[in-house]
Enzyme design. Sequence first.
Site, mmCIF file in Angstrom:
data_model
loop_
_atom_site.group_PDB
_atom_site.id
_atom_site.type_symbol
_atom_site.label_atom_id
_atom_site.label_comp_id
_atom_site.label_asym_id
_atom_site.label_seq_id
_atom_site.Cartn_x
_atom_site.Cartn_y
_atom_site.Cartn_z
ATOM 1 N N ASP A 26 -120.308 48.276 -12.054
ATOM 2 C CA ASP A 26 -121.469 47.805 -11.177
ATOM 3 C C ASP A 26 -122.410 49.072 -11.066
ATOM 4 O O ASP A 26 -121.884 50.301 -11.088
ATOM 5 C CB ASP A 26 -120.802 47.331 -9.947
ATOM 6 C CG ASP A 26 -122.264 46.506 -9.492
ATOM 7 O OD1 ASP A 26 -123.065 46.051 -10.002
ATOM 8 O OD2 ASP A 26 -122.072 46.282 -8.023
ATOM 9 N N HIS A 43 -127.629 49.516 -18.837
ATOM 10 C CA HIS A 43 -126.755 48.825 -19.446
ATOM 11 C C HIS A 43 -126.170 49.597 -21.001
ATOM 12 O O HIS A 43 -125.210 49.406 -21.195
ATOM 13 C CB HIS A 43 -127.190 47.207 -19.915
ATOM 14 C CG HIS A 43 -127.433 46.520 -18.720
ATOM 15 N ND1 HIS A 43 -126.804 46.474 -17.528
ATOM 16 C CD2 HIS A 43 -128.580 45.590 -18.519
ATOM 17 C CE1 HIS A 43 -127.169 45.738 -16.503
ATOM 18 N NE2 HIS A 43 -128.310 45.311 -17.066
ATOM 19 N N LEU A 137 -103.156 49.922 -26.089
ATOM 20 C CA LEU A 137 -103.868 49.523 -24.932
ATOM 21 C C LEU A 137 -104.389 48.129 -25.278
ATOM 22 O O LEU A 137 -105.053 47.756 -26.540
ATOM 23 C CB LEU A 137 -105.031 50.643 -24.778
ATOM 24 C CG LEU A 137 -106.191 50.365 -23.626
ATOM 25 C CD1 LEU A 137 -105.477 50.646 -22.279
ATOM 26 C CD2 LEU A 137 -107.671 50.836 -23.828
#
Length: 258
Positions: A26, A43, A137
């Site tokens: 955020d 973004h 991962l």
Amino acid sequence: MAFFKSATREVPEVRPVPRHVAIIMDGNGRWAKQRFLPRVAGHVKGVETVREVVRASIEQGVEYLTLFAFSSENWRRPVEEVSRLMQLFMSALEHEVKKLERNGVRLKVIGDMGRFDARLQTLIEAAEEATAANARLTLTIAANYGGRWDLLNAMNRLAAEKPESAGQWTEADLEPYLSMAYAPEPDLFIRTGGEERVSNFLLWQLAYSEFYFTETLWPAFDADALKEAIASYQRRERRFGRTSEQLGEQGTSKSGTK
Ligand code: IPE
Ligand code: IPE
Ligand code: MG
């Protein structure tokens, strides 16, 4: 499908490095605003942070990294911002998958894909397939994801498949239908950007996660910031309902001591 211990049904093993880190990324908009840039610039920078945090997670020994990229409520944003976010998601899928493949990253996308356009859905499927065998991962991107959607979806599927046992369902019956059934529950939950709320992220799975909030805006978050979050995690005492004394007896009191 239940390969992993549920924190409510068994006391899970606690390791020094969180096995699963889940992050609400955020603060992109505010980061851009501080620089007099359009929100979308935040973004774009946020995607760079994703790259760095994926790299850092591998280095730290994290096995599962889950990133909240777009919530089921984010459709409420201006159409223009939503469409730029979708474009960014698409171009990241187009350009980053090769790198994920090379680095041993398995990509998973969770959320209600039905609302995405067909091209995006195809890209997602292809990326998941191309990386399916990777084991270093597991990177999960939550897109058009909502914790309530996840739970309802799981319940509806369970109801359709096992109507005969309705009324006697257990946690173990429900869990295989949740969208993160392939992963252990998050050990560490991080939210950047200063807000201290869950915003309909993984509601079921966060039952016993350690929460870490930081004022740092997502585009400014980096490998050191992740290290700091993990260090904070290592100072926590994960009791899972027991007393501190009980933990002392078993020598497992702090995440960092085992
Ligand atoms: C998070 O940053 C990214 C998404 C929700 C897609 P925000 O866009 O929410 O940034 P702020 O909270 O407005 O600063
Ligand atoms: C949560 O961020 C969702 C994502 C990071 C994708 P928001 O910025 O949308 O959350 P709220 O609306 O402030 O709670
Ligand atoms: Mg926000």
